[in-house]
Design a protein around this motif. Structure first.
Motif, PDB file in Angstrom:
ATOM      1  N   ALA A 187       0.768  -1.375  -0.023  1.00 36.66           N
ATOM      2  CA  ALA A 187       0.024   0.012  -0.007  1.00 36.66           C
ATOM      3  C   ALA A 187       0.865   1.120  -0.025  1.00 36.66           C
ATOM      4  O   ALA A 187       0.426   2.312  -0.733  1.00 36.66           O
ATOM      5  CB  ALA A 187      -0.891   0.013   0.926  1.00 36.66           C
ATOM      6  N   PRO A 188       1.817   1.545   0.800  1.00 43.35           N
ATOM      7  CA  PRO A 188       2.808   2.648   0.635  1.00 43.35           C
ATOM      8  C   PRO A 188       3.453   2.933  -0.365  1.00 43.35           C
ATOM      9  O   PRO A 188       3.378   3.916  -0.929  1.00 43.35           O
ATOM     10  CB  PRO A 188       3.476   2.496   1.989  1.00 43.35           C
ATOM     11  CG  PRO A 188       3.155   1.442   2.902  1.00 43.35           C
ATOM     12  CD  PRO A 188       2.497   0.704   2.101  1.00 43.35           C
ATOM     13  N   ARG A 237       0.710   4.170  -2.969  1.00 46.78           N
ATOM     14  CA  ARG A 237       0.439   5.447  -2.851  1.00 46.78           C
ATOM     15  C   ARG A 237       1.607   6.498  -3.388  1.00 46.78           C
ATOM     16  O   ARG A 237       1.399   7.561  -3.958  1.00 46.78           O
ATOM     17  CB  ARG A 237       0.474   5.606  -1.254  1.00 46.78           C
ATOM     18  CG  ARG A 237      -0.851   5.173  -0.881  1.00 46.78           C
ATOM     19  CD  ARG A 237      -1.470   6.002   0.643  1.00 46.78           C
ATOM     20  NE  ARG A 237      -0.494   5.454   1.571  1.00 46.78           N
ATOM     21  CZ  ARG A 237      -0.580   4.238   2.277  1.00 46.78           C
ATOM     22  NH1 ARG A 237      -1.587   3.554   2.082  1.00 46.78           N
ATOM     23  NH2 ARG A 237       0.492   4.213   3.375  1.00 46.78           N
ATOM     24  N   ARG A 238       2.997   5.846  -3.118  1.00 48.02           N
ATOM     25  CA  ARG A 238       3.956   6.808  -3.513  1.00 48.02           C
ATOM     26  C   ARG A 238       3.947   6.846  -5.036  1.00 48.02           C
ATOM     27  O   ARG A 238       4.386   7.815  -5.703  1.00 48.02           O
ATOM     28  CB  ARG A 238       5.420   6.174  -3.205  1.00 48.02           C
ATOM     29  CG  ARG A 238       5.652   6.327  -1.735  1.00 48.02           C
ATOM     30  CD  ARG A 238       7.128   6.007  -1.093  1.00 48.02           C
ATOM     31  NE  ARG A 238       7.451   4.965  -1.557  1.00 48.02           N
ATOM     32  CZ  ARG A 238       7.121   3.964  -0.730  1.00 48.02           C
ATOM     33  NH1 ARG A 238       6.862   4.033   0.789  1.00 48.02           N
ATOM     34  NH2 ARG A 238       7.529   2.495  -0.718  1.00 48.02           N
ATOM     35  N   ALA A 262       1.343   6.602  -7.131  1.00 48.18           N
ATOM     36  CA  ALA A 262       0.362   7.378  -7.476  1.00 48.18           C
ATOM     37  C   ALA A 262       0.809   8.946  -7.077  1.00 48.18           C
ATOM     38  O   ALA A 262       0.300   9.830  -8.240  1.00 48.18           O
ATOM     39  CB  ALA A 262      -1.063   7.075  -6.591  1.00 48.18           C
ATOM     40  N   ARG A 263       1.327   9.274  -6.354  1.00 46.96           N
ATOM     41  CA  ARG A 263       1.736  10.562  -6.038  1.00 46.96           C
ATOM     42  C   ARG A 263       2.727  10.982  -7.006  1.00 46.96           C
ATOM     43  O   ARG A 263       2.633  12.213  -7.345  1.00 46.96           O
ATOM     44  CB  ARG A 263       2.278  10.741  -4.407  1.00 46.96           C
ATOM     45  CG  ARG A 263       2.641  12.219  -4.175  1.00 46.96           C
ATOM     46  CD  ARG A 263       3.433  12.219  -2.802  1.00 46.96           C
ATOM     47  NE  ARG A 263       2.653  11.405  -1.728  1.00 46.96           N
ATOM     48  CZ  ARG A 263       2.847  10.224  -0.914  1.00 46.96           C
ATOM     49  NH1 ARG A 263       3.945   9.935  -1.402  1.00 46.96           N
ATOM     50  NH2 ARG A 263       2.100   9.786  -0.240  1.00 46.96           N
TER      51      ARG A 263
END
Length: 317
Positions: free
Chosen positions: A7-8, A11-12, A14-15
């Protein structure tokens, strides 16, 4: 367990993708903010202020709006002249440009000469072209009236007659029709020849070939010409101002301030009124109100034209 571990990282990723997208969009975002967003917000802000470009602005509420919409005597004539030019000038430019494009594409020989002859006037600077046109149509010394008089035609006073001033500006715009001619020529040459051959086999005449073959293929270009023409004519300023000043016979020099619209406010447009209020009379609030009214009208007309029910585009385009 694997999902919570990744998950992290997701998210990175996607960022990073969002930042990359913003990076690609940043030139447009900066340009939109600096050249459209901020000026529009500032115009709305100053429309509620009394500001003479010297002292700090003070809030006056709707006073500027009431002055422009209810008390300004020249607002009505300027708006009428602008809308008249939008309707007449844009319509005639589109029809004339399409006609010239059709003629040039059908010419068998001398195509390069005709293209150059019709396109060259468009390259003339607006001020120089207007000066030359006012000289040609001068009722006292211009050669056009002399030629018309020699064949027994009573020539009008052109830019010196309120009834003929706006038609004279339309003639000036038709003289520089080269931009639309080139656009329509490209669209006409892009029509598939197979469709014309099929129409010939069906026995279609010139009118029916234009109606059922040419027109459906060039309607998006016609829409483009109409919309851009409306936006440009809403901002019509230079030619009308120069023509009015030259026709009035007033000598121009440093520090000379002349009210636009000669003769009898027949060539006064809203952009001229905006300039006169904002930079000659230093009434920035009223000038901003006029700018917003012009912007609202342009947006409304453009939106109306872009709707499919306007009749220029079919449901499949």
């Amino acid at each position: 367990m694997a999902t919570s571990t990744n998950a992290p990282a997701l998210r990175r990723k996607a960022r990073r993708e969002r930042l990359r997208t913003l990076g690609f969009l940043s030139p447009w975002l900066v340009g939109f903010t600096v050249f459209f967003g901020y000026p529009l917000i500032a115009t709305v802000y100053f429309s509620f202020m009394h500001y003479n470009q010297i002292k700090a602005p003070t809030f006056v509420g709707l006073r500027n709006w009431r002055y422009v919409l209810e008390q300004m005597p020249l607002f009505g004539p300027a708006l009428w002249n602008t809308l008249w030019l939008v309707v007449v000038m844009v319509a005639l430019r589109v029809v004339f440009g399409l006609g010239i494009g059709l003629m040039v594409t059908k010419v068998k020989s001398g195509v390069g000469f005709f293209r150059t002859a019709f396109y060259l006037p468009y390259l003339a600077p607006p001020v120089a072209a207007t000066v030359a046109f006012v000289f040609l149509l001068n009722p006292g010394t211009g050669p056009v009236n002399d030629i018309l008089g020699s064949i027994g035609i009573h020539a009008p006073n052109w830019f010196n007659d309120p009834a003929w001033a706006k038609p004279s500006l339309v003639l000036l715009s038709l003289w520089g029709i080269g931009d639309l001619m080139v656009i329509f020529m490209a669209a006409l040459l892009d029509v598939p020849k197979e469709q014309y051959e099929a129409a010939d086999l069906d026995g279609a005449g010139a009118f029916h070939k234009f109606r059922y073959v040419t027109w459906p293929s060039i309607t998006p270009i016609v829409m483009f010409a109409v919309v851009t023409g409306v936006v440009q004519t809403m901002q019509y300023y230079t030619q009308a101002l120069v023509a009015g000043k030259l026709a009035s016979g007033v000598s121009l020099g440093p520090g000379t301030v002349i009210q636009p619209g000669y003769p009898d406010h027949s060539t006064l447009t809203v952009p001229q009124l905006v300039y006169s209020l904002g930079f000659q009379n230093f009434n920035t609030g009223a000038a901003c109100v006029l700018s917003l009214v012009l912007f609202a009208i342009a947006m409304a007309v453009t939106t109306l034209l872009m709707r499919r029910r306007a009749g220029l585009l079919s449901a499949d385009d």
